[in-house]
Design a protein around this motif. Structure first.
Motif, PDB file in Angstrom:
ATOM      1  N   SER A 126       6.504 -24.218  18.122  1.00 55.66           N
ATOM      2  CA  SER A 126       6.514 -24.131  19.075  1.00 55.66           C
ATOM      3  C   SER A 126       5.532 -23.579  20.612  1.00 55.66           C
ATOM      4  O   SER A 126       4.319 -24.420  19.724  1.00 55.66           O
ATOM      5  N   ALA A 127       5.558 -23.788  21.858  1.00 56.66           N
ATOM      6  CA  ALA A 127       4.233 -23.670  22.342  1.00 56.66           C
ATOM      7  C   ALA A 127       4.209 -22.071  22.673  1.00 56.66           C
ATOM      8  O   ALA A 127       3.878 -22.306  23.768  1.00 56.66           O
ATOM      9  N   THR A 128       4.774 -21.349  22.548  1.00 57.39           N
ATOM     10  CA  THR A 128       4.913 -20.217  22.951  1.00 57.39           C
ATOM     11  C   THR A 128       4.615 -19.078  21.703  1.00 57.39           C
ATOM     12  O   THR A 128       4.879 -19.947  20.310  1.00 57.39           O
ATOM     13  N   ALA A 129       3.978 -17.766  21.195  1.00 58.68           N
ATOM     14  CA  ALA A 129       3.670 -17.261  20.062  1.00 58.68           C
ATOM     15  C   ALA A 129       4.641 -15.455  21.152  1.00 58.68           C
ATOM     16  O   ALA A 129       4.012 -15.224  22.284  1.00 58.68           O
ATOM     17  N   THR A 130       5.103 -14.557  19.957  1.00 55.57           N
ATOM     18  CA  THR A 130       5.223 -13.481  20.445  1.00 55.57           C
ATOM     19  C   THR A 130       4.501 -12.268  19.700  1.00 55.57           C
ATOM     20  O   THR A 130       4.371 -12.478  18.213  1.00 55.57           O
ATOM     21  N   CYS A 131       3.912 -11.110  20.948  1.00 54.50           N
ATOM     22  CA  CYS A 131       3.505  -9.918  19.621  1.00 54.50           C
ATOM     23  C   CYS A 131       4.639  -8.975  19.046  1.00 54.50           C
ATOM     24  O   CYS A 131       5.635  -8.310  19.522  1.00 54.50           O
ATOM     25  N   GLN A 132       4.411  -8.863  17.797  1.00 58.13           N
ATOM     26  CA  GLN A 132       5.496  -8.223  16.867  1.00 58.13           C
ATOM     27  C   GLN A 132       5.064  -7.129  16.384  1.00 58.13           C
ATOM     28  O   GLN A 132       4.220  -7.692  14.978  1.00 58.13           O
ATOM     29  N   LYS A 133       5.144  -6.098  16.253  1.00 58.69           N
ATOM     30  CA  LYS A 133       4.573  -5.162  15.790  1.00 58.69           C
ATOM     31  C   LYS A 133       2.834  -4.995  15.259  1.00 58.69           C
ATOM     32  O   LYS A 133       2.794  -4.880  14.346  1.00 58.69           O
TER      33      LYS A 133
END
Length: 285
Positions: A126-133
């Motif tokens: 994908s072209a995005t990333a998510t900050c998770q904990k």
């Protein structure tokens, strides 16, 4: 006679001024919210080093539970800082970059960033990333873009094609490491405590059913066996392990006397039994 005496005074004054200008400056204790300094002093001499750790719910802005800083001519090599343990540092994207954080140098939990690949490279996930904990999920990779010559049959320079990891069979075994995250397109590994990762954290599956290069977990600790190497002046017994860069103090038989152990480059350094203030003033070897 008067002029000669005056000249002598001026020379002494000038020499003293030069000496004052060349003397390195000490450092004031840095302000650290949400953590503590070791050693805890008001003034640190030039060249001295401190370690710091953070309270529960916070961590240093590095991939470790502690960090160090050094006093250099009145300034610290970096200012000790404790951040929210759920915040993320900027992601490292080879051949790409991400949107800057509106909060400054950190990204809050739940932040979503868009990754832009450099010219000649393209997204493989994908072209995005998510900050998770405190960690990035589904972090994209930027691979060299395919060209007409890349896709020519028999051309050994063609760009690799990645497919779902389930097509490569069982997960590769990494001694002293394990899979900590699995998505449809990649596996993410982390090393066990006291080990340091060498190579890529992310492993993917090629279209021919083989795995991309695997990381290795290298020893990053020191072992001290006090039952074998014990000094008669140290109270400690048994075996202790120290992480790379860790500093630990062990009690000696005399009150307020202890020995300090430092683990650096896989080798331990053990000081003599010294008084508390000798350690604080770096007079113990």
């Amino acid at each position: 006679m008067f002029l000669g005496s005056l000249g002598f005074v001026l020379v002494l004054s000038y020499a003293g001024e030069l000496h004052a200008q060349s003397s390195p400056k000490d450092c004031q204790a840095p302000q650290l919210e949400g953590g503590f300094l070791l050693p805890q002093l008001e003034i640190y001499s030039h060249g001295s080093r401190l370690a710091y750790a953070c309270n529960t719910g916070y961590r240093p802005p590095v991939e470790s539970w502690w960090d160090t800083s050094e006093c250099f001519n009145g300034s610290w090599t970096h200012t000790p800082q404790c951040i929210d343990e759920n915040a993320c540092l900027p992601p490292n994207i080879p051949n790409g970059k991400c949107d800057p954080s509106p909060e400054g140098s950190l990204y809050n939990d739940g932040s979503v960033v868009r990754i832009k690949c450099d010219e000649g490279y393209e997204h493989k996930l994908s072209a995005t990333a998510t900050c998770q904990k405190g960690a990035w999920s589904d972090l994209p990779s930027c691979e060299r873009a395919s060209t007409t010559s890349d896709m020519t049959d028999g051309d050994s320079t063609r760009s690799p094609i990645f497919i779902a990891v389930d097509n490569c069979g069982s997960h590769p075994h990494i001694p002293n490491g394990d899979v900590v995250q699995k998505s449809a397109m990649f596996l993410r590994y982390e090393c066990s405590a006291f080990y340091k990762m060498i190579g890529p954290k992310t492993v993917m599956c090629y279209s021919d059913g083989t795995w991309s290069p695997l990381p290795t977990c290298k020893e990053a600790f020191c072992k001290v066996d006090f039952d074998v190497d014990k000094s008669s002046f140290i109270q400690e017994s048994g075996v202790i392990f120290l992480k790379e860069g860790e500093v630990r103090r062990v009690q000696c038989i005399l009150p307020r006397y202890f020995s300090q152990i430092t683990c650096m480059n896989g080798k331990e350094r053990v000081t003599q039994c010294c008084h508390f203030w000798d350690h604080e003033n770096q007079r113990c070897s």
